[in-house]
Scaffold this active site. Structure first.
Site, mmCIF file in Angstrom:
data_model
loop_
_atom_site.group_PDB
_atom_site.id
_atom_site.type_symbol
_atom_site.label_atom_id
_atom_site.label_comp_id
_atom_site.label_asym_id
_atom_site.label_seq_id
_atom_site.Cartn_x
_atom_site.Cartn_y
_atom_site.Cartn_z
ATOM 1 N N SER A 202 0.839 -1.405 0.282
ATOM 2 C CA SER A 202 0.031 0.206 -0.028
ATOM 3 C C SER A 202 0.939 1.195 0.250
ATOM 4 O O SER A 202 -0.017 2.785 0.142
ATOM 5 C CB SER A 202 -1.000 -0.258 1.169
ATOM 6 N N LYS B 54 -0.535 3.847 -2.154
ATOM 7 C CA LYS B 54 -0.769 5.101 -2.042
ATOM 8 C C LYS B 54 -0.840 6.026 -2.018
ATOM 9 O O LYS B 54 -1.477 7.229 -2.112
ATOM 10 C CB LYS B 54 -2.086 4.145 -1.738
ATOM 11 N N SER C 236 -5.999 3.884 4.860
ATOM 12 C CA SER C 236 -5.391 2.421 3.274
ATOM 13 C C SER C 236 -6.828 1.811 2.517
ATOM 14 O O SER C 236 -6.291 0.626 2.192
ATOM 15 C CB SER C 236 -4.575 1.514 4.389
ATOM 16 N N LYS D 83 2.949 6.956 5.232
ATOM 17 C CA LYS D 83 1.515 5.565 4.786
ATOM 18 C C LYS D 83 2.997 3.964 4.345
ATOM 19 O O LYS D 83 3.373 3.677 4.856
ATOM 20 C CB LYS D 83 2.116 6.137 3.083
#
Length: 393
Positions: A63, A66, A123, A232
């Site tokens: 992720s 992202k 997320s 993140k």
């Protein structure tokens, strides 16, 4: 200083400073490492690298993808193509996305800002898909924008195949990114779209009342590490446990990237250690502020153009070491007059211990008119003669 990048013409008084700092380890260098497949630590403002490990090796980023999703979406907002208040409708495909999600139902609509919060804080894979489709029409078109943006900012070891970082379906290629590229994407996102930090520093927030869903930040260091306000997380079996983090203390903001840690706790422990290393083992030194020198413009009036940096430039110097700090102005090879005040004219390059540490843009401090044909011809002859004299010497 030939051979250091694209130095076509260099004009500025070179600054040489000897720096000595004391520290408490008896003057002995200490070995530092992190328990992860790859890692990097950089200064957010300048990009100076303070630590790296396998930083150019591409891995599945999970992720961390992202970060690029947020960057492309916020680029669209900044360009005025969309607004944070625009309604984003959830498609059937977005509602069916698995993994980490906020359980969007087909047809469910929320403002773009709320969808981006779901991406940044929790997320949400379904929210990522909904945002991608809203911005570009399809996820495939959005992924193309992600890859174009990555190339634009110099991410050379990355390719993206989806907007959420989920593992590929059978027969599909996975997304890949290096730790250095993730740090570069993080730096670009922070500098160009600082609003994102408002979201990534949020510990928890209600996403919807009915049915109730609360966004909990997947970054367990938020609120637990001094100055940390993003950025993140990521995890899949193939990627391991990943975390791109950023923290600010005083004049210094650092960005760390951990890829392939063994557990959730390990990625947080290694991030703490990496950020501590940056804040504790280096001393920030002001390397330039305001007008930092002059760029030579042979076609301009004036010929020596004062240049400015946008913000104060801080260099990180290892504590307890004698380090020579040298700066120079490297002008753009295609630079010709006229030049408007504020125009980008080159770069301010900082060397530490004889090695290039980083470079930041410099801008014209004044307007520059084009010199007459006579003046340009005279300067060409002058420079030719001076070059011959220099070679003869």
């Amino acid at each position: 200083m030939n051979g250091r990048g694209y130095i076509h013409s260099v004009v500025a008084a070179t600054l040489v400073v000897a720096l000595l700092f004391s520290w408490s380890a008896g003057g002995q260098a200490q070995t530092f490492d992190v328990a992860a497949r790859a890692a990097i630590l950089i200064d957010a403002e300048t990009g100076q690298v303070l630590f790296e490990k396998n930083a150019d090796q591409p891995y599945e980023p999970a992720s961390l993808v992202k970060i690029m999703t947020l960057l492309v979406a916020m680029d669209a907002v900044k360009a005025g193509r969309v607004s944070l208040a625009d309604p984003v409708r959830t498609s059937r495909r977005a509602a069916a996305v698995g993994g980490s999600q906020v359980y969007l139902a087909e047809g469910e609509t929320h403002p773009l800002e709320k969808m981006l919060k779901a991406v940044a804080i929790a997320s949400g894979n379904d929210a990522s898909m909904a945002v991608a489709e809203f911005i570009a029409g399809t996820e495939d078109a959005f992924v193309q924008l992600m890859n174009e943006r990555a190339r634009q900012i110099g991410m050379t070891q990355s390719r993206f195949t989806n907007a959420d970082g989920l593992p590929p379906e059978p027969g599909e290629e996975p997304s890949l990114a290096s730790a250095r590229d993730i740090a570069l994407a993080s730096r670009t996102l922070i500098l160009e779209h600082p609003k994102v930090l408002e979201w990534t520093s949020t510990v928890m927030e209600t996403f919807r009342e009915n049915p109730l869903f609360i966004l909990y930040n997947t970054n367990g260091l938020v609120g637990k590490y001094e100055g940390l306000d993003g950025l993140k997380t990521g995890h899949t079996t193939a990627a391991g446990w990943c975390l791109a983090a950023t923290a600010v203390r005083g004049n210094v903001r650092l960005i760390s990237v951990i890829m392939g840690a063994e557990s959730r706790a390990a990625r947080e422990e290694q991030t703490r250690a990496l950020l501590d290393y940056g804040f504790n083992r280096f001393a920030p030194v002001l390397a330039g502020e305001g007008e930092v020198g002059a760029a030579k413009v042979v076609t301009g009036i004036p010929e020596q153009v004062p240049v400015r940096v946008e913000r104060p430039v801080w260099a990180h110097v290892p504590r307890g070491q004698n380090v020579e700090l040298v700066t120079e102005i490297v002008t753009r090879p295609d630079l010709v007059a006229p030049i408007a005040q504020g125009e980008h004219v080159g770069e301010y390059v900082v060397y530490l211990g004889g090695q290039e540490a980083f470079r930041v843009p410099v801008y014209a401090a004044v307007d520059v008119e084009r010199a007459s044909v006579f003046v340009r011809a005279w300067r060409a002859v002058r420079d030719f003669v001076l070059d011959l004299v220099g070679r003869g010497a």
